[in-house]
Scaffold this motif. Sequence first.
Motif, PDB file in Angstrom:
ATOM      1  N   UNK A  74       0.835  -1.202   0.000  1.00  0.00           N
ATOM      2  CA  UNK A  74       0.000   0.000   0.000  1.00  0.00           C
ATOM      3  C   UNK A  74       0.872   1.257   0.000  1.00  0.00           C
ATOM      4  N   UNK A  75       1.935   1.250   0.774  1.00  0.00           N
ATOM      5  CA  UNK A  75       2.828   2.404   0.826  1.00  0.00           C
ATOM      6  C   UNK A  75       3.365   2.751  -0.558  1.00  0.00           C
ATOM      7  N   UNK A  76       3.918   1.785  -1.241  1.00  0.00           N
ATOM      8  CA  UNK A  76       4.555   2.045  -2.525  1.00  0.00           C
ATOM      9  C   UNK A  76       3.537   2.452  -3.600  1.00  0.00           C
ATOM     10  N   UNK A  77       2.439   1.730  -3.689  1.00  0.00           N
ATOM     11  CA  UNK A  77       1.497   2.014  -4.774  1.00  0.00           C
ATOM     12  C   UNK A  77       0.614   3.221  -4.477  1.00  0.00           C
ATOM     13  N   UNK A  78       0.296   3.452  -3.210  1.00  0.00           N
ATOM     14  CA  UNK A  78      -0.451   4.673  -2.883  1.00  0.00           C
ATOM     15  C   UNK A  78       0.389   5.904  -3.183  1.00  0.00           C
ATOM     16  N   UNK A  79       1.689   5.793  -2.964  1.00  0.00           N
ATOM     17  CA  UNK A  79       2.584   6.906  -3.325  1.00  0.00           C
ATOM     18  C   UNK A  79       2.670   7.041  -4.842  1.00  0.00           C
ATOM     19  N   UNK A  80       2.814   5.938  -5.531  1.00  0.00           N
ATOM     20  CA  UNK A  80       2.953   5.947  -6.990  1.00  0.00           C
ATOM     21  C   UNK A  80       1.710   6.508  -7.669  1.00  0.00           C
ATOM     22  N   UNK A  81       0.527   6.103  -7.187  1.00  0.00           N
ATOM     23  CA  UNK A  81      -0.724   6.515  -7.832  1.00  0.00           C
ATOM     24  C   UNK A  81      -1.405   7.664  -7.089  1.00  0.00           C
ATOM     25  N   UNK A  82      -0.679   8.257  -6.123  1.00  0.00           N
ATOM     26  CA  UNK A  82      -1.123   9.477  -5.438  1.00  0.00           C
ATOM     27  C   UNK A  82      -2.472   9.303  -4.734  1.00  0.00           C
ATOM     28  N   UNK A  83      -2.587   8.234  -3.981  1.00  0.00           N
ATOM     29  CA  UNK A  83      -3.761   8.034  -3.134  1.00  0.00           C
ATOM     30  C   UNK A  83      -3.338   8.432  -1.717  1.00  0.00           C
ATOM     31  N   UNK A  84      -3.498   9.706  -1.403  1.00  0.00           N
ATOM     32  CA  UNK A  84      -2.854  10.274  -0.234  1.00  0.00           C
ATOM     33  C   UNK A  84      -3.326   9.678   1.089  1.00  0.00           C
ATOM     34  N   UNK A  85      -4.624   9.416   1.235  1.00  0.00           N
ATOM     35  CA  UNK A  85      -5.084   8.935   2.534  1.00  0.00           C
ATOM     36  C   UNK A  85      -4.519   7.549   2.836  1.00  0.00           C
ATOM     37  N   UNK A  86      -4.361   6.709   1.810  1.00  0.00           N
ATOM     38  CA  UNK A  86      -3.764   5.387   2.025  1.00  0.00           C
ATOM     39  C   UNK A  86      -2.251   5.500   2.225  1.00  0.00           C
ATOM     40  N   UNK A  87      -1.628   6.409   1.529  1.00  0.00           N
ATOM     41  CA  UNK A  87      -0.194   6.619   1.694  1.00  0.00           C
ATOM     42  C   UNK A  87       0.115   7.020   3.131  1.00  0.00           C
ATOM     43  N   UNK A  88      -0.636   7.977   3.655  1.00  0.00           N
ATOM     44  CA  UNK A  88      -0.394   8.439   5.019  1.00  0.00           C
ATOM     45  C   UNK A  88      -0.735   7.347   6.040  1.00  0.00           C
ATOM     46  N   UNK A  89      -1.721   6.542   5.730  1.00  0.00           N
ATOM     47  CA  UNK A  89      -2.076   5.464   6.642  1.00  0.00           C
ATOM     48  C   UNK A  89      -0.959   4.415   6.687  1.00  0.00           C
ATOM     49  N   UNK A  90      -0.380   4.101   5.541  1.00  0.00           N
ATOM     50  CA  UNK A  90       0.741   3.163   5.514  1.00  0.00           C
ATOM     51  C   UNK A  90       1.930   3.736   6.270  1.00  0.00           C
ATOM     52  N   UNK A  91       2.177   5.032   6.127  1.00  0.00           N
ATOM     53  CA  UNK A  91       3.246   5.673   6.890  1.00  0.00           C
ATOM     54  C   UNK A  91       2.995   5.549   8.389  1.00  0.00           C
ATOM     55  N   UNK A  92       1.738   5.692   8.794  1.00  0.00           N
ATOM     56  CA  UNK A  92       1.409   5.595  10.216  1.00  0.00           C
ATOM     57  C   UNK A  92       1.733   4.209  10.760  1.00  0.00           C
ATOM     58  N   UNK A  93       1.496   3.176   9.963  1.00  0.00           N
ATOM     59  CA  UNK A  93       1.837   1.820  10.408  1.00  0.00           C
ATOM     60  C   UNK A  93       3.352   1.667  10.558  1.00  0.00           C
ATOM     61  N   UNK A  94       4.107   2.133   9.581  1.00  0.00           N
ATOM     62  CA  UNK A  94       5.567   2.018   9.667  1.00  0.00           C
ATOM     63  C   UNK A  94       6.138   2.890  10.770  1.00  0.00           C
ATOM     64  N   UNK A  95       5.458   3.995  11.052  1.00  0.00           N
ATOM     65  CA  UNK A  95       5.930   4.922  12.071  1.00  0.00           C
ATOM     66  C   UNK A  95       6.000   4.260  13.441  1.00  0.00           C
ATOM     67  N   UNK A  96       5.155   3.269  13.678  1.00  0.00           N
ATOM     68  CA  UNK A  96       5.188   2.525  14.937  1.00  0.00           C
ATOM     69  C   UNK A  96       6.482   1.720  15.042  1.00  0.00           C
ATOM     70  N   UNK A  97       6.939   1.208  13.906  1.00  0.00           N
ATOM     71  CA  UNK A  97       8.128   0.352  13.891  1.00  0.00           C
ATOM     72  C   UNK A  97       9.419   1.152  13.922  1.00  0.00           C
ATOM     73  N   UNK A  98       9.390   2.340  13.325  1.00  0.00           N
ATOM     74  CA  UNK A  98      10.618   3.134  13.168  1.00  0.00           C
ATOM     75  C   UNK A  98      10.359   4.566  13.635  1.00  0.00           C
ATOM     76  N   UNK A  99      10.340   4.788  14.962  1.00  0.00           N
ATOM     77  CA  UNK A  99       9.964   6.094  15.513  1.00  0.00           C
ATOM     78  C   UNK A  99      11.102   7.113  15.460  1.00  0.00           C
TER      79      UNK A  99
END
Length: 251
Positions: free
Chosen positions: A45-70
């Motif tokens: 979701x992170x890669x393709x939401x960024x590629x196809x500019x689906x911002x709400x999914x891109x930010x949501x994927x970032x939020x998941x990774x943000x838990x792992x890499x604070x």
Amino acid sequence: MLNGRALVRLHDSAAEAASFLRAVFDSSFFEPPPYPVKFGDIIGVLRLAHKYDVQYLFRRALAHLDVLYPTDLGKKVYHAGTHVRFPSLDVTSDMISLKAACEVGATWMLPAMYYEIAPVRSFLDHAADYLQTSQIQTCLAPQSKLVRAHASSYRFLRSLPRCGSAACYAAVQEAHDELEGWSERSLDMDPLGDSVFDDMDSELCPTCSRFATMRFSVAQQAFWETLPAVFMLPNWDELKEMRRKAMEEAT
């Protein structure tokens, strides 16, 4: 057209496309953290939401990774203790995360990602499959700094015991022996680890324990503040500003 149906060819992996399309069409598939999610779905979701500019999914994927890499030491967690389900808990996941973060410009996560990779002896076995040469070099270059920082984080042992008791003295000596007996190189490059201190703390009296906890925490926080520079990245203030801009609508 194929058999009268519109056909679109995507130049993406089937697995990532499936994760992305499910997230688009099924609102319950990719909820914000701490909703349980598979690691592969986050990356897809992170890669393709960024590629196809689906911002709400891109930010949501970032939020998941943000838990792992604070960006704050107090939020650092073991991957096994998060809401993310990994196919296997090894350094491969961190390398995949690093590659994806670089692709989408999530620079603020890189210090924590590099830190997860650099101390692991086996990362070189498969690094060429995931990382560019410059990224591999960034992992290798600071290893001597990590060894020195690790030694520094345990300097508080020199000031123990504070109470003079035989029990505390024995606990400190045991900790020294354990540190000297480590044969795994990765353990000598983990200044943010706590295996020795966790074992020792229960053996110390309250006075020695408070002193050790304070000094150990101060040493780890001091190292964390230098972590971006260790991997030749912008300082935390700059990285946190990048994060703020990207994550302000993360959900």
